[in-house]
Design an enzyme around this catalytic site. Sequence first.
Site, PDB file in Angstrom:
ATOM      1  N   VAL A  47      32.826  26.077 -43.860  1.00 55.74           N
ATOM      2  CA  VAL A  47      32.739  25.054 -42.735  1.00 55.74           C
ATOM      3  C   VAL A  47      32.310  25.238 -41.311  1.00 55.74           C
ATOM      4  O   VAL A  47      31.817  25.217 -40.458  1.00 55.74           O
ATOM      5  CB  VAL A  47      33.449  23.083 -43.178  1.00 55.74           C
ATOM      6  CG1 VAL A  47      32.083  22.661 -41.518  1.00 55.74           C
ATOM      7  CG2 VAL A  47      32.265  22.599 -44.304  1.00 55.74           C
ATOM      8  N   HIS A  48      33.563  25.914 -41.155  1.00 57.94           N
ATOM      9  CA  HIS A  48      33.946  26.066 -39.778  1.00 57.94           C
ATOM     10  C   HIS A  48      33.383  27.438 -39.438  1.00 57.94           C
ATOM     11  O   HIS A  48      32.476  26.925 -38.411  1.00 57.94           O
ATOM     12  CB  HIS A  48      35.706  26.635 -39.431  1.00 57.94           C
ATOM     13  CG  HIS A  48      36.172  26.729 -37.826  1.00 57.94           C
ATOM     14  ND1 HIS A  48      36.007  25.830 -36.557  1.00 57.94           N
ATOM     15  CD2 HIS A  48      36.935  28.305 -37.782  1.00 57.94           C
ATOM     16  CE1 HIS A  48      36.453  26.936 -36.056  1.00 57.94           C
ATOM     17  NE2 HIS A  48      36.829  28.011 -35.995  1.00 57.94           N
ATOM     18  N   VAL A  49      33.186  28.020 -39.607  1.00 66.27           N
ATOM     19  CA  VAL A  49      32.359  29.759 -39.645  1.00 66.27           C
ATOM     20  C   VAL A  49      30.907  29.323 -39.866  1.00 66.27           C
ATOM     21  O   VAL A  49      30.300  29.192 -39.348  1.00 66.27           O
ATOM     22  CB  VAL A  49      32.797  30.627 -40.892  1.00 66.27           C
ATOM     23  CG1 VAL A  49      31.695  31.780 -40.744  1.00 66.27           C
ATOM     24  CG2 VAL A  49      34.343  30.652 -40.391  1.00 66.27           C
TER      25      VAL A  49
END
Lengths: 234, 322
Positions: free
Chosen positions: A181-183
């Site tokens: 999700v972060h990437v």
Amino acid sequence: MRHDEVVKGDTLHPGDPVIIDRYSTTARFNHWMTAASLVLLALSGLALFHPALYFLTGLFGGGSNTRAIHPWIGVFLFFGYMGLFFRFWKVNLWTPTDGTWLSKLHVFLTGHEEDMPEVGRYNFAQKAVFWWMGILIMISIASGLAIWDQYFSTYTTVDQKRIAVLVHSMAAIVMICIVIVHVYGALWAKGTMTAMLKGRVTGGWAWRHHRKWLRELAADEKARPGTPPATPAE
Amino acid sequence: MFPPFPNPPTTPTQARFGEGDLIRRSASSVTPPAQRQTEVAKLIDVSKCIGCKACQSACLEWNDLHEEVGVNVGVYDNPLDLTPASLTVMRFTEWVNPESQNLEWLIRKDGCMHCEDPGCLKACPAPGAIVQYSNGIVDFVHENCIGCGYCVKGCPFNIPRISKVDEKAYKCTLCSDRVAVGQGPACAKACPTQAIVFGTKEQMKSHADGRIKDLKSRGFANAGLYDPPGVGGTHVMYVLHHADKPEIYAGLPNNPRISPLVDLWKGVSRYAGFAAIGAFAVFSVLHSVVAGRSKVSEEDETNAKRLADHEGSNGSQERAST
């Protein structure tokens, strides 16, 4: 105006466009070291999690080396995350805006960020990544020590090790999901990768994604350099 | 009297089982042989054991292992626990029988049970580090072992030990090298009372029946065979005078089975884990397709510039008011 959202080093360079220094060189170095250790941990950990991925041990010089190196990368990650934690914990504290933001998550996901409440240096989702990664890294370190048999085999019972190894793998799975999700979030919002690669963002990016942060920066005379930035935005 | 094994031949002998006889191989799949070999078993008759430790000596001798000189802590167990060198150890228990008030000296030879459903093998992440032959012997293959200690977590009997010297796991092999050329395990060969005997599993079961009948006739009403079904039976079995409470024999598990935590870790958690990772990846891709990327507009830049310019001229005034 209170300056809750600004981190030391955040600098606004007026111009056209406005350029803001968001991450210092050391902050970026800290971030990428943490990111690298997470990736290496995921690869070496997954290699021992499922036989179909055992071939990944080849990246670390075989099974025994993978087993030996993995926990040390974990130690490295611990210090990497602690660095990020002390750098950014204050701007990741909960604010009432975060609740409003979360209740309008569907608006955010459908790309109508202009209808979202103004957020500071980090929005709810970014804060969630920050805190959940912290919690999960601590869980992984604790459970990891319990199964680091080379040095700590005598400190726990076999039953505790069984719980630890299960908790360790589950925490890792959740962390991998969060990292995805972060990437994705960083790639999805154009201009975000520049923040972590080169350290700077444009004023428009800040206006769109972190307007409260931008307002505080703009109001803060100390957050301005004497001279405009050497390199204009691309 | 159980007929002893004949002495080994002096001429080189072909191994009776090998790679082609694997029915399980850790972290990998094997094509099981068309025909399963006759299952072998070691039977340890606890009631006949005199605690001489000849089996321990024979084990060290045959496997060329060298236990460090230890420390006496006031009990007969020597060494106190299994180690990477001591693959078997006699565990001594002084137990007062509540019915007869007799002090009974229970001596159990501890070591790998060679489970039909081996927890060590199930937990092992290294392909081929633990194998099970069709005759029931579970063996560690040290060149494939990575020393992670997962086998320790998988084992319901707490048997494998990791060597501090080479960081590899060690346990009783049931003398697979001797069995391969028609010999019995070294411990069985050395046992002076035939408390340890070796043969096919069926032979051992019927031999145990005779022993149990004898024990029952002499007042041990609960005498019985320890061949725990929770792990599919074992290829090392005990005759116990008190088979109704195996735990009095230095903590022999009453109903051993692979821990449900290990089942969870090696089963559902893998599928759930990969499903979760996959779901997040798929969501990301779908989201980018449906919602597109979030782009900063010219208007955003203009707004930012206006804000920066405006606050820049009034900044000092604003700061004074805070």
